[in-house]
Every structure is written in structure tokens, then in C-alpha cells.
Scaffold this active site. Structure first.
Site, PDB file in Angstrom:
ATOM      1  N   LYS A 116       0.823  -1.223   0.000  1.00  0.00           N
ATOM      2  CA  LYS A 116       0.000   0.000   0.000  1.00  0.00           C
ATOM      3  C   LYS A 116       0.852   1.265   0.000  1.00  0.00           C
ATOM      4  O   LYS A 116       0.556   2.232  -0.700  1.00  0.00           O
ATOM      5  CB  LYS A 116      -0.923   0.013   1.229  1.00  0.00           C
ATOM      6  CG  LYS A 116      -2.072  -0.962   1.105  1.00  0.00           C
ATOM      7  CD  LYS A 116      -3.151  -0.604   2.110  1.00  0.00           C
ATOM      8  CE  LYS A 116      -4.060  -1.789   2.317  1.00  0.00           C
ATOM      9  NZ  LYS A 116      -3.393  -2.891   3.005  1.00  0.00           N
ATOM     10  N   GLU A 287      -6.440   2.136  -3.380  1.00  0.00           N
ATOM     11  CA  GLU A 287      -5.516   1.045  -3.747  1.00  0.00           C
ATOM     12  C   GLU A 287      -5.795   0.617  -5.182  1.00  0.00           C
ATOM     13  O   GLU A 287      -6.791   1.037  -5.782  1.00  0.00           O
ATOM     14  CB  GLU A 287      -5.693  -0.147  -2.806  1.00  0.00           C
ATOM     15  CG  GLU A 287      -7.106  -0.675  -2.700  1.00  0.00           C
ATOM     16  CD  GLU A 287      -7.275  -1.595  -1.472  1.00  0.00           C
ATOM     17  OE1 GLU A 287      -7.449  -1.086  -0.351  1.00  0.00           O
ATOM     18  OE2 GLU A 287      -7.216  -2.817  -1.667  1.00  0.00           O
ATOM     19  N   ARG A 291      -5.703  -7.381 -10.962  1.00  0.00           N
ATOM     20  CA  ARG A 291      -6.371  -8.601 -11.410  1.00  0.00           C
ATOM     21  C   ARG A 291      -7.749  -8.237 -11.957  1.00  0.00           C
ATOM     22  O   ARG A 291      -8.180  -7.086 -11.837  1.00  0.00           O
ATOM     23  CB  ARG A 291      -6.548  -9.567 -10.239  1.00  0.00           C
ATOM     24  CG  ARG A 291      -7.324  -8.941  -9.086  1.00  0.00           C
ATOM     25  CD  ARG A 291      -7.726  -9.882  -8.007  1.00  0.00           C
ATOM     26  NE  ARG A 291      -8.144  -9.136  -6.829  1.00  0.00           N
ATOM     27  CZ  ARG A 291      -9.318  -8.535  -6.701  1.00  0.00           C
ATOM     28  NH1 ARG A 291     -10.196  -8.575  -7.685  1.00  0.00           N
ATOM     29  NH2 ARG A 291      -9.633  -7.854  -5.611  1.00  0.00           N
TER      30      ARG A 291
HETATM   31  C1  MV4 Z   1     -10.989   4.888   4.669  1.00  0.00           C
HETATM   32  C2  MV4 Z   1     -12.321   5.290   4.939  1.00  0.00           C
HETATM   33  C3  MV4 Z   1     -12.547   6.624   5.298  1.00  0.00           C
HETATM   34  N1  MV4 Z   1     -11.505   7.495   5.405  1.00  0.00           N
HETATM   35  N2  MV4 Z   1      -9.987   5.787   4.747  1.00  0.00           N
HETATM   36  C4  MV4 Z   1     -11.879   0.192   4.299  1.00  0.00           C
HETATM   37  C5  MV4 Z   1     -10.999  -0.910   3.793  1.00  0.00           C
HETATM   38  C6  MV4 Z   1      -9.904  -0.274   3.069  1.00  0.00           C
HETATM   39  N3  MV4 Z   1     -10.025  -0.601   1.661  1.00  0.00           N
HETATM   40  C7  MV4 Z   1     -10.032   1.185   3.242  1.00  0.00           C
HETATM   41  N4  MV4 Z   1     -11.301   1.417   3.894  1.00  0.00           N
HETATM   42  C8  MV4 Z   1     -11.672   2.683   4.235  1.00  0.00           C
HETATM   43  N5  MV4 Z   1     -10.707   3.607   4.311  1.00  0.00           N
HETATM   44  C9  MV4 Z   1     -10.251   7.052   5.125  1.00  0.00           C
HETATM   45  N6  MV4 Z   1      -9.229   7.944   5.241  1.00  0.00           N
HETATM   46  C10 MV4 Z   1     -13.351   4.324   4.849  1.00  0.00           C
HETATM   47  C11 MV4 Z   1     -13.023   3.027   4.514  1.00  0.00           C
HETATM   48  C12 MV4 Z   1     -14.115   2.068   4.442  1.00  0.00           C
HETATM   49  C13 MV4 Z   1     -14.502   1.530   3.193  1.00  0.00           C
HETATM   50  C14 MV4 Z   1     -13.824   1.855   2.018  1.00  0.00           C
HETATM   51  C15 MV4 Z   1     -14.269   1.304   0.812  1.00  0.00           C
HETATM   52  C16 MV4 Z   1     -15.362   0.446   0.776  1.00  0.00           C
HETATM   53  C17 MV4 Z   1     -16.017   0.123   1.928  1.00  0.00           C
HETATM   54  C18 MV4 Z   1     -15.601   0.648   3.159  1.00  0.00           C
HETATM   55  C19 MV4 Z   1     -16.279   0.313   4.348  1.00  0.00           C
HETATM   56  C20 MV4 Z   1     -15.865   0.837   5.538  1.00  0.00           C
HETATM   57  C21 MV4 Z   1     -14.784   1.739   5.596  1.00  0.00           C
END
Ligand code: MV4
Length: 455
Positions: A116, A287, A291
Site C-alpha cells: 500500500k 488502492e 487482477r
Molecule cells: C478509509 C475510509 C474513510 N476514510 N480511509 C476500508 C478498507 C480499506 N479498503 C479502506 N477502507 C476505508 N478507508 C479514510 N481515510 C473508509 C473506509 C471504508 C470503506 C472503504 C471502501 C469500501 C467500503 C468501506 C467500508 C468501511 C470503511
């Protein structure tokens, strides 16, 4: 062009790749565990090789067994599918070292985007917008507090070794930062054996928007629009759609071109998806997945591009058959992930399927590998079918997905079809007015109401 492709995967995605091979005149070999001996992909492939017992680590993650199967069947290339070894750079490297073509990006790009911090540095240098936060791992609570004050509360403390929502702690004010920081580091240490954390501005109500990308080995790369994956529960996508009801054509072009420029500059090969959080009109890179994705059919329906076919052609060294201006987003598509789970408790419901009827008609696609008499094994993930619908407008697609769900028959196991039928009737969903928290909040409200009614 390849004569024979080995597919190192199972279920609906293995069948999807077998279908692409057949249409391209390429022989297909499917490897399977003992639990999948009766799988539809095994039945439809030209050849199949049992590579081990049910547990993934002894079968679908068993690199020597997969490479041996490719050798004995004389495969030219290996397609990793989704999950399992699809983003394993060691596997990609070993496939190439053993003389097969890996249908996917280079091991270097898999590694780069799999880390990441490296992924963020790479895309930052290439001009993509990132979530404001710490430049890297926090060395102390003092450093964290100073950066938190800079970006402004609330902030999110994230474990480097975390992912998929694990190892994230919100700190809402200066007062609670120190305790949040120490909880985040100790929980990360306990959960992942690595207490390193970094910090970002917390986005309270974002949407999850992902851009489909495709690059070839001749320096070309295009984007194929976006998918809105905000309807999720506990980091499992439930309903995805494209295009996003929240984006304007200008926003779509802006982020799509930025992402395509980025992969073009990287010299990225194959399909890839860049994930963003979208809030208050701003995109923030999360990210990149190196794939094919479960929800790729949405993009296929709104662009007419067969992504698996293009993946195979690119891996064989063919140039992209289209330029960016040839890619048009037509209509609207939804994908309902149908899992073998109870629609309210989400308790897994493996077992024998005694009746199965797939919906049909214009603009209806059912990607599944189940059939009457098939037993859904308890060993793997619970996805048994993806219902994808396409129509000219979002409103027509809503009508179509309701009709198709009603036609769908999968008996004697529980499925999440009733959950989809509930979601698509909720006014806020129908209005496209949701974010990543909406479904969990909706389900919690429904749960509270039914408890109140029962008391
Ligand atoms: C975040 C966010 C809010 N603010 N970062 C969840 C897993 C990982 N892919 C990153 N995620 C998140 N990062 C910041 N600065 C909220 C989430 C998040 C989320 C992101 C994408 C899809 C679903 C989610 C569900 C909960 C929290």
C-alpha cells in the site's frame, strides 16, 4: 496466440474464463480440488486435473501442483482468475520461470501495487489525488498528533499490515488521539504481528468508486469507466452498478483519464482496477487491484468490451484493438451478488441445489456455475451466482433487476436473493442516494424496528 490455457481457479470465474477460451478457439484446462470434482467449470473445460483436497492451501494455493498440471497438460499460459494466487507476485514469477505466460501484470507491478505504501508513492508521483495524511509509518504518538492537527480531525489510524477494513481506528479529537493511537498499535501488533500504523484524514461518508483499466505491451492504456461499489456490508460488496449515479461526465472523464495516464506511464500490462473514495466532489486513491474483479461484467455490459478476451489477447502480445475515444459508456448495469447465505442472518447455507432456474430476457446475464443437483461446498466463499442486468437507463435497469430476481429459482439452500429484492425497493437506493455506510445503517434500522415490533 495460446493453444491451451490452464485456469487456476474455481466456481463462476473459472467458468467465465473457460467460456472466453472456447470463443477464442483456445483449449482450456481447469485444475480443481476434490471438493470441486463435479464443478461446472470442470465439466465445461476441455481438460481437468485434480490438484489436491478441499483446503485451498492444499489445492488452489498449491503452486507446485498447479505448475505440474500445466506441464503435464502442455499449457502455454496460466490464468489465475480472482483471489487465490491472482495477486501473488511469487506465483507470477514462477509461472514465467517455468516457461508459461502469466495472464496478468508483471510480477513487479503486482508487488508494487500490493504494498500500500509503495502503491501510494507510485500514484502520488504520477499525479493521482491521495487522502491527506502521514507520509509513511508513524514513528511516535507525538508525530501522529502533529500530523493529525495539520490534516484536521477526525483522522483514521490504519495498520500497515491491515486491510479489508481490519486495523482501522478513528480519532475524533486531540483529547482521544493518544488512546486511539495506542489501541491501534497494540491491536495491530496482536492481530498482524506488526504494530506499524499510518494516519489519514477520515472521510466520514464517502462512496466507493473504482475505475476499470486495461493496458497492453505496446504502451497503450485505456479506462473503461467506473463502477460504484458503495453498497457493501462488512467489506463484502453486495450490489455494484455502473456508471455511478453520483458522477458527472466531467468527473468520469477527469478520474478515468488520470488513472489511464497513470497505468500508461507505468507500462502496466493487462486489466487492473483503481479504487477511490469519493466525497464532496473529490476523489481519493485507496488502492489498485492487479487482477480481474468479480464485478467486471458490469463494465462489459456498459462498454461491450469482453474483458477476459482482452486480458488473454494482451498477454499474448496483441495491441489493444481500440483507443480511448472508441470506448463509450452505454446504458446502466447492476450486479447482484447472490450468496449461499441466509438473507437476514448471513449464516452460510451450503448444500444440495434441488431446483435451479436462471432468469433470462433482454439485458439479463447470470454468471454462475451451479446446476440442479450440484452441492455447494462449505469450504470456499459463498458466492454462487452474479445476476447482472443492463438497460438504457438506471430506472429501466431497476425495473429489470426486480423482474429478474423474481424469476430466479435456487432451492433448498438459503440465498441472499430476498435481501437484494428488499434493497432495490428502498427509495434512497432507487434515488442513487447512498454511501459506503448506507446498507449497514439500513439493516441496523430494520433490525431495530423488527425488535421493537416483536417486543
Ligand atoms: C478509509 C475510509 C474513510 N476514510 N480511509 C476500508 C478498507 C480499506 N479498503 C479502506 N477502507 C476505508 N478507508 C479514510 N481515510 C473508509 C473506509 C471504508 C470503506 C472503504 C471502501 C469500501 C467500503 C468501506 C467500508 C468501511 C470503511
Amino acid at each position: 496466440m495460446f493453444k491451451k490455457i490452464l485456469i487456476a481457479n474455481r466456481g463462476e470465474i473459472a467458468l467465465r474464463i473457460v467460456r472466453a477460451c472456447k470463443e477464442m478457439g483456445i483449449e482450456s484446462v481447469v485444475v480443481h480440488s476434490t471438493a470441486d470434482a463435479n464443478g461446472m467449470a470442470v465439466r465445461m473445460a476441455d481438460e481437468s486435473v485434480c490438484i489436491g483436497p478441499a483446503p485451498s492451501r492444499l489445492s488452489y494455493l498449491n503452486i507446485p501442483a498447479i505448475l505440474s498440471a500445466a506441464t503435464v497438460t502442455g499449457a502455454d499460459a496460466i490464468h489465475p482468475g480472482i483471489g487465490f494466487l491472482a495477486e501473488n507476485e511469487e506465483f507470477a514469477r514462477m509461472v514465467e520461470e517455468h516457461g508459461f505466460t502469466f495472464i496478468g501484470p508483471s510480477p513487479e507491478h503486482i508487488a508494487k501495487m500490493g504494498d500500500k505504501a509503495v502503491a501510494k508513492d507510485t500514484v502520488r508521483e504520477l499525479g493521482l489525488p491521495l487522502i491527506p495524511g502521514s507520509p509513511g509509518i508513524l514513528s511516535s504518538v507525538e508525530e501522529g498528533l502533529a500530523i493529525a492537527k495539520e490534516v484536521g480531525f477526525p483522522v483514521l489510524i490504519k495498520a500497515v499490515a491491515g486491510g479489508g477494513g481490519k486495523g482501522m481506528k478513528v480519532a475524533r479529537s486531540e483529547d482521544e488521539f493518544a488512546s486511539s493511537y495506542s489501541m491501534a498499535t497494540s491491536e495491530a501488533k496482536a492481530a498482524f504481528g506488526n504494530g506499524d500504523v499510518y494516519l489519514e484524514k477520515y472521510l466520514p461518508d464517502p462512496r466507493h468508486i473504482e475505475i476499470q483499466l486495461l493496458g497492453d505491451t505496446h504502451g497503450n492504456a485505456v479506462h473503461l469507466g467506473e463502477r460504484d461499489c458503495s453498497i457493501q456490508r462488512r467489506h463484502q460488496k453486495v450490489i455494484e452498478e455502473g456508471p455511478s449515479p453520483a458522477l458527472t461526465p466531467e468527473q468520469r472523464a477527469y478520474i478515468g483519464n488520470l488513472a489511464a495516464d497513470c497505468v500508461r506511464k507505468m507500462g502496466y500490462r493487462g486489466v487492473g482496477t483503481m479504487e477511490f473514495l469519493f466525497q464532496d466532489g473529490e476523489f481519493y486513491f485507496l488502492e489498485m487491484n492487479t487482477r480481474l474483479q468479480v464485478e467486471h461484467p458490469i463494465t462489459e455490459m456498459i462498454t461491450g468490451v469482453d474483458l477476459v478476451r482482452e486480458q488473454i489477447l494482451v498477454a499474448a502480445g496483441e495491441p489493444l484493438p481500440f483507443a480511448q475515444e472508441d470506448i463509450k459508456i452505454m446504458g446502466h448495469a447492476f450486479e447482484c451478488r447472490i450468496n449461499a447465505e441466509h438473507p437476514e442472518t448471513f449464516i452460510p447455507s451450503p448444500g444440495k441445489i434441488t431446483r435451479f432456474h436462471a432468469p433470462g430476457g433482454l439485458g439479463v446475464r447470470m454468471d454462475s456455475a451451479i446446476y440442479e443437483g450440484y452441492s455447494v461446498p462449505p469450504t470456499y466463499d459463498s458466492l454462487v451466482a452474479k445476476l447482472i442486468v443492463h438497460a438504457k437507463t438506471r430506472e429501466e435497469a431497476l425495473m429489470r433487476v426486480a423482474r429478474a430476481l423474481e424469476e430466479c429459482v435456487i432451492e433448498r439452500i438459503n440465498t441472499t436473493i430476498p435481501l437484494h429484492q428488499r434493497i432495490i425497493e428502498v427509495p434512497q437506493f432507487r434515488a442513487g442516494d447512498f454511501n459506503i455506510h448506507w446498507l449497514e445503517r439500513y439493516l441496523a434500522e430494520q433490525e431495530a424496528e423488527s425488535r421493537k415490533a416483536a417486543s
